[in-house]
Design an enzyme around this catalytic site. Structure first.
Site, PDB file in Angstrom:
ATOM      1  N   GLY A   9       0.557  -1.697  -0.194  1.00  0.00           N
ATOM      2  CA  GLY A   9       0.182  -0.289   0.189  1.00  0.00           C
ATOM      3  C   GLY A   9       1.121   0.785   0.605  1.00  0.00           C
ATOM      4  O   GLY A   9       0.466   2.584  -0.035  1.00  0.00           O
ATOM      5  N   GLY A  10       2.121   0.800  -0.048  1.00  0.00           N
ATOM      6  CA  GLY A  10       2.961   2.004  -0.190  1.00  0.00           C
ATOM      7  C   GLY A  10       3.534   2.390  -1.103  1.00  0.00           C
ATOM      8  O   GLY A  10       3.170   1.454  -2.305  1.00  0.00           O
ATOM      9  N   CYS A  97      11.000 -10.959   9.823  1.00  0.00           N
ATOM     10  CA  CYS A  97      10.262 -11.329   9.293  1.00  0.00           C
ATOM     11  C   CYS A  97      10.744 -11.205   7.496  1.00  0.00           C
ATOM     12  O   CYS A  97      10.170 -12.229   6.741  1.00  0.00           O
ATOM     13  CB  CYS A  97       9.181  -9.839   9.036  1.00  0.00           C
ATOM     14  SG  CYS A  97       7.926 -10.014   8.178  1.00  0.00           S
ATOM     15  N   CYS A 197       7.707  -4.344  11.939  1.00  0.00           N
ATOM     16  CA  CYS A 197       7.083  -5.243  10.827  1.00  0.00           C
ATOM     17  C   CYS A 197       5.562  -5.365  10.862  1.00  0.00           C
ATOM     18  O   CYS A 197       5.422  -6.394  11.300  1.00  0.00           O
ATOM     19  CB  CYS A 197       8.197  -5.911  10.267  1.00  0.00           C
ATOM     20  SG  CYS A 197       7.420  -7.111   8.845  1.00  0.00           S
TER      21      CYS A 197
END
Length: 365
Positions: A9-10, A97, A197
């Site tokens: 979404g960035g 992550c 994260c």
């Protein structure tokens, strides 16, 4: 070639998908949901991020898939995160992550979808390299040194890098935002995400208290064992920490202007549950010219040379520091720095470089 792009979404992952589409790849966007606890919290932006991803995919003209890796995240990343904090160390969950979720769960899922490669919006580069007749994949720093994220990717292996593309590696952040704006992507000016994260930008101590109960203990001066105050749990403090100690008014060393030096966390005694602090940013207890790292990962699959001059980052925001690897044995590496390093923190990662090539690294003990 079919490429699945991890989309958050960035602006970075959005431009990644856009560039690959423009270059003629068959692109699919994939949005990962990796956190479900308090999903309605003000600090969790998952829903808005998914809306942004869907909008970008519509503009770019690619399909979108949503997948839930929350169980894997809790088991492989968050459980380790809590264990490390409970043991008094300060882990970096973004690194785990990446290796366990983004480049393992996500990669495996993408391959099941028929993809030949995955791509992310990380600022890094992959180079195919021939060494002694065999093909290797090197992880390189990004051209934009202020955004380089190779530090967070040092746990990746040859198989993962062979299937990974980083289209932003040769671009500067300002160019990425310009590309997004010219393409009509509404995320062009979206603020970069920070925080843990997939968990978001929530007050860290309050968040940790929900999972690890408080365990009050003494705050002592490392120099003279004076009791200076009380902490609520060693897990809430990290080496070099200055803020949040609530002992700033105590007298002690003074600088040239007569002001009292600030107190810094210098040591944790886990067994006695004592937090030790010192006064002054340059106190000897905060400086070390050597460290030992464990949980090693060398990207090429072999140990680097000992007694060669490399550079290393003992934390993400630290400029590269000249160093030598004195010894690698029994799963541990001993690293000596040319200059003393400030507040080396157990649990954080140290990453070793040879020029722009990330060799790998380990966790500071």
């Amino acid at each position: 070639m079919k490429v699945v792009v991890g989309m958050s979404g960035g602006v970075d992952s959005s431009v990644t998908a856009l560039l690959l589409k423009q270059q003629g790849y068959e692109v699919t966007g994939l949005f990962m949901k990796n956190w479900e606890d308090d999903d309605d919290s003000d600090y969790c932006s998952t829903r808005q991020d998914l809306v942004d991803v869907a909008s970008v995919c519509d503009v770019v003209g690619i399909d979108l898939e949503v997948v839930n890796f929350s169980a894997e995240y809790k088991d492989r990343v968050f459980a380790d995160f809590l264990r490390e904090y409970e043991a008094g160390r300060t882990p970096n969950p973004d690194i785990l992550c990446n290796s366990e979720i983004k480049f393992r769960c996500f990669l495996d899922h993408a391959m099941q979808l028929g993809a030949e490669r995955i791509a992310t919006g990380h600022y890094a580069q992959v180079r195919e390299w021939t060494n002694d007749g065999r093909t290797e994949y090197q992880l390189l720093k990004a051209e934009d040194g202020t955004k380089d994220q190779s530090y967070f990717l040092y746990r990746l292996n040859q198989a993962q890098l062979a299937k990974t593309m980083f289209p932003l590696g040769a671009l500067y952040k300002r160019e990425v935002r310009r590309i997004a704006e010219q393409a009509g992507l509404h995320v062009a000016a979206k603020k970069d995400s920070t925080g843990i994260c997939f968990i978001g930008e929530r007050p860290f101590r309050e968040f940790l208290m929900r999972y690890l109960p408080t365990k009050p203990g003494e705050i002592r001066s490392l120099d003279d064992e004076r009791v200076l105050g009380e902490h609520q749990g060693l897990m809430y403090h990290t080496i070099g920490q200055r803020k949040g100690l609530h002992i700033g008014g105590l007298k002690g060393n003074q600088d040239e202007a007569g002001e009292h030096d600030a107190w810094y966390v210098a040591k944790k005694d886990i067994k006695a549950n004592v937090l030790y602090v010192v006064q002054g940013h340059d106190h000897p207890a905060l400086l070390r010219d050597r460290l030992v790292a464990t949980d090693l990962n060398w990207i090429a699959g072999r140990d680097p040379h000992t007694n060669w001059v490399y550079t290393a980052k003992p934390r993400y925001r630290t400029p590269d520091q000249p160093c030598e690897i004195d010894r690698i044995a029994d799963g541990r590496a001993e690293i000596a720095f040319a200059q003393p390093q400030w507040a080396l923190t157990p649990g954080q990662s140290v990453v070793v470089y040879e020029s722009k090539v990330c060799l790998g690294g380990g966790v500071i003990v």
